[in-house]
Scaffold this motif. Sequence first.
Motif, PDB file in Angstrom:
ATOM      1  N   VAL A  49       1.009  -1.297   0.130  1.00 52.91           N
ATOM      2  CA  VAL A  49      -0.073  -0.100  -0.100  1.00 52.91           C
ATOM      3  C   VAL A  49       0.888   1.041  -0.112  1.00 52.91           C
ATOM      4  CG1 VAL A  49      -1.659   1.507   1.398  1.00 52.91           C
ATOM      5  CG2 VAL A  49      -2.065  -1.044   1.049  1.00 52.91           C
ATOM      6  N   SER A  50       2.182   1.376   0.934  1.00 54.63           N
ATOM      7  CA  SER A  50       2.634   2.565   0.837  1.00 54.63           C
ATOM      8  C   SER A  50       3.315   2.849  -0.118  1.00 54.63           C
ATOM      9  CB  SER A  50       3.818   2.482   2.234  1.00 54.63           C
ATOM     10  OG  SER A  50       4.543   1.023   1.935  1.00 54.63           O
ATOM     11  N   TYR A  51       3.702   1.685  -0.888  1.00 54.99           N
ATOM     12  CA  TYR A  51       4.643   1.919  -2.180  1.00 54.99           C
ATOM     13  C   TYR A  51       3.661   2.472  -3.334  1.00 54.99           C
ATOM     14  CZ  TYR A  51       7.658   1.204  -6.107  1.00 54.99           C
ATOM     15  OH  TYR A  51       8.407   1.233  -7.043  1.00 54.99           O
ATOM     16  N   TYR A  52       2.646   2.071  -3.595  1.00 55.50           N
ATOM     17  CA  TYR A  52       1.649   2.685  -4.461  1.00 55.50           C
ATOM     18  C   TYR A  52       1.024   4.091  -4.376  1.00 55.50           C
ATOM     19  CZ  TYR A  52       2.285  -1.491  -6.951  1.00 55.50           C
ATOM     20  OH  TYR A  52       2.798  -2.510  -7.906  1.00 55.50           O
ATOM     21  N   VAL A  53       1.052   4.219  -3.153  1.00 53.43           N
ATOM     22  CA  VAL A  53       0.474   5.566  -2.601  1.00 53.43           C
ATOM     23  C   VAL A  53       1.824   6.685  -2.847  1.00 53.43           C
ATOM     24  CG1 VAL A  53      -0.042   7.203  -0.433  1.00 53.43           C
ATOM     25  CG2 VAL A  53      -1.103   5.063  -0.799  1.00 53.43           C
ATOM     26  N   ILE A  54       3.009   6.205  -2.348  1.00 51.10           N
ATOM     27  CA  ILE A  54       4.122   6.933  -2.687  1.00 51.10           C
ATOM     28  C   ILE A  54       4.612   7.207  -4.490  1.00 51.10           C
ATOM     29  CG2 ILE A  54       6.691   7.273  -2.489  1.00 51.10           C
ATOM     30  CD1 ILE A  54       6.288   5.690   0.229  1.00 51.10           C
ATOM     31  N   THR A  55       4.388   6.154  -5.006  1.00 49.52           N
ATOM     32  CA  THR A  55       4.795   6.302  -6.469  1.00 49.52           C
ATOM     33  C   THR A  55       3.683   6.715  -7.481  1.00 49.52           C
ATOM     34  OG1 THR A  55       4.557   4.038  -6.789  1.00 49.52           O
ATOM     35  CG2 THR A  55       6.725   4.711  -6.038  1.00 49.52           C
ATOM     36  N   ALA A  56       2.376   5.974  -7.334  1.00 51.31           N
ATOM     37  CA  ALA A  56       1.595   5.995  -8.122  1.00 51.31           C
ATOM     38  C   ALA A  56       0.670   7.518  -7.707  1.00 51.31           C
ATOM     39  CB  ALA A  56       0.574   5.124  -8.319  1.00 51.31           C
TER      40      ALA A  56
END
Length: 444
Positions: free
Chosen positions: A258-265
């Motif tokens: 979740v954190s990855y896609y919030v940060i990058t997308a």
Amino acid sequence: MTVQNPPKPGFAKVVIGSLVGTTVEWYDFFLYGSAAALVFNKLFFPSADPLVGTLLAFTTYAIGFLARPLGGLVFGHYGDKLGRKKLLVLSLLLMGAATFAMGLLPTYATIGVAAPLLLTLLRLVQGFALGGEWGGAVLIVSEHGSAARRGFWASWPQAGAPMGNLLATAVLAVLAAVQSDEEAFLSWGWRVPFLLSGVLVLIGLWIRLSVEESPVFLAAQRRAEATRQPEKAPIVSVVRHHWREVLIAMGARMAENVSYYVITAFILVYITSELGMPRSAGLNAVLIASFAHLVTIPLWGALSDRIGRRTTYLLGTVGMAAWMFAFFALLDTKSFVPMTLAVTVGLVLHGAMYGPQAAFFSELFGTKVRYSGASIGYQLASIAAGAVAPLIATALLAAYRSTLPVVLYVVAMCVITVIAVAAAKETKGTSLDRTTGERSSVTA
């Protein structure tokens, strides 16, 4: 505790083959995410309100995640039966073909509703291929390497994710800079990164075809043939005997994914729709941060070889929960340097979870169910986590016009991950040369 022998001379080729392959596959997958935020809402859902169009684009983005567990199941079954290498080659071919075809798709203006339908179909193929890619790539490295440094070496295929994102973002950033004319970018410029996938796939196949099959898998296969006992389908063994390990893997992924896609997308949606900044600012921030992510993932993997998988993983999870409160505050400055700092620190903390993850998940399962077990746990979590993360974040922003609900959403996922990782035993140093996973990885 059994420790495997040091890596063989051809081990470097195994690591490079896995890294290049995962880089190509993640390039393809991330390219869609960036295009969903910047292009697809206009070209495939043009009749909708801008924010609604973005939601629809992210819905097709999420659909790719729905196919990942199916890919993990199918590739995992045959990977445990036939070997890791054959399935890795197939996954790369499927992903590359789907992404290349996206670059040739006619838009809504040309063929109407058939355009988003074809886009969705190709996204499903992408998800299916990626569902089989991860398990095979990390396992073939984990099973070739030594137990003492497994965290470090197994983290290299993980580094293919930021490298693929780096490549996809870099290509889009260059096009955005060169094509200042929005019309030209929407007309044909966006197709270039998708068509480049064909070249990258050929390079990946050339390297991956030269990689040797996992010696741990071959040894397990020889033992199975010697006993001549009928084997159960790997998925049956996973469901009956390793469901706890699957739940551990799923829970461990929630905060990371979740954190990855919030940060990058989601950042691309937020800075363009809410802050009124150009898309190039977000792309460049993610570009710089992805480089830091790439460099630090193997370092976190190496640290897990020293202090353990669980401790390293928990450092990243707790750090991410705390950092999210600063993340949006830095974005709200509308200044490039604080924005880049926000993304960079976020991805470095993400690496503390993602780096040791490959070794951690590999060590949860025995050889004959490892591909299936690790893939199913990893990919099932992707539906509840990464698939809906940009969608939920965008919906929360649209409903509350505040980033606090988005922050609390990520923090809640971090709590789930802390619980899951705390429920697992430390796996550092576990031998992978076991057939059914004799050692339990779940606390009593």
